[in-house]
Design an enzyme around this catalytic site. Structure first.
Site, mmCIF file in Angstrom:
data_model
loop_
_atom_site.group_PDB
_atom_site.id
_atom_site.type_symbol
_atom_site.label_atom_id
_atom_site.label_comp_id
_atom_site.label_asym_id
_atom_site.label_seq_id
_atom_site.Cartn_x
_atom_site.Cartn_y
_atom_site.Cartn_z
ATOM 1 N N GLU A 177 37.268 82.646 13.588
ATOM 2 C CA GLU A 177 37.693 81.173 13.417
ATOM 3 C C GLU A 177 38.051 80.746 14.691
ATOM 4 O OE1 GLU A 177 37.615 79.458 10.767
ATOM 5 O OE2 GLU A 177 36.778 81.009 9.556
ATOM 6 N N TYR A 199 44.606 74.803 9.741
ATOM 7 C CA TYR A 199 43.297 75.463 9.235
ATOM 8 C C TYR A 199 43.131 76.750 9.366
ATOM 9 C CZ TYR A 199 38.632 76.635 9.564
ATOM 10 O OH TYR A 199 37.527 77.309 9.288
ATOM 11 N N ASP A 225 38.582 71.919 8.263
ATOM 12 C CA ASP A 225 37.847 71.429 9.420
ATOM 13 C C ASP A 225 37.054 70.160 9.623
ATOM 14 O OD1 ASP A 225 35.508 72.231 8.174
ATOM 15 O OD2 ASP A 225 34.923 73.684 9.564
#
Length: 250
Positions: free
Chosen positions: A62, A145, A163
């Site tokens: 990520e 996020y 996102d």
């Protein structure tokens, strides 16, 4: 064929949660859910971080994917995990070495933050990243996020994500008007309300893939889009002010 989460159990699905977004019609919500998951079953990308539920691996992927394209991340993801296979080994490494391994992904604050997260995880949690949202958000370098992605992809919770690709999809399909940058609260509500109970993993992966490969920033595949019958932006007009949602990463 995308990796699914059917065999995992979700503690989040056992909890009573309010999943409402103002103006979201139940029939439209259901159509979106069904069509998106059907699309993902056929078109979902085969990505290495979808073959694991290890929170450390999910975190690395990520952070690497922030403002960086998938094809650049994949080889570096494998190299980085080969060099630093756990929070403990990343925490023990000098920051200068971590930054060298990270090269040439750029945005060099990211490896520094990863190193800091690793050190804190080892010190406070014995090398095990927590699943609690507030605890994740307490880490410097983990925002809303990333916390949602970790909860969803590592712990199989129905946690919302937002996102750039998800913003684009939700804004085009359900809103169309206004600047999405000023409507984050509404978009977060939509992201959470749309998750089918117990299917947060697949749904969130599907949302990102759909934005990355179908509902793209430029020249989206509107004619083949499964949402075109109710999308508020269909047909897409590249010159329209409502079309502008910046594309970054993934």
């Amino acid at each position: 064929m995308p990796t699914t989460s059917g065999s995992r159990t979700s503690s989040q699905s056992k909890k009573t949660r309010a999943k409402k977004a103002p103006g979201l019609v139940p029939s439209q919500k259901r159509r979106f859910q069904v069509r998106l998951l059907k699309w993902y079953e056929k078109h979902g990308r085969d990505l290495p971080w979808r073959k694991t539920s290890d929170p450390y691996h999910i975190l690395i992927s990520e952070v690497m994917l922030q403002q960086t394209q998938v094809d650049r991340v994949i080889p570096k993801y494998h190299e980085f995990l080969g060099r630093y296979p756990s929070f403990e080994e990343l925490a023990d490494a000098p920051v200068s070495d971590v930054k060298k391994t990270w090269y040439p992904l750029g945005y060099n604050i990211r490896p520094e933050r990863l190193h800091s997260i690793a050190c804190e995880t080892v010190e406070r949690y014995g090398g095990h990243l927590p699943s609690d949202a507030d605890e994740l958000l307490s880490f410097k370098g983990i925002g809303r996020y990333t916390a949602g992605a970790i909860r969803s992809f590592a712990f199989n919770e129905d946690a919302p994500i937002l996102d750039t690709n998800v913003i684009r999809v939700l804004h085009r399909v359900f809103m169309a008007k206004g600047d999405p940058k000023t409507q984050k609260a509404r978009l977060w509500q939509l992201s959470e309300a749309l998750i089918p109970s117990g299917k947060g993993y697949d749904f969130n992966q599907a949302m990102m893939d759909f934005g990355a490969t179908c509902c793209t920033a430029r020249n989206p595949s509107c004619r083949r889009c499964p949402m075109k019958s109710f999308c508020k932006t269909y047909p897409f007009d590249q010159k329209s002010p409502r079309a502008a949602v910046r594309h970054e990463g993934r």
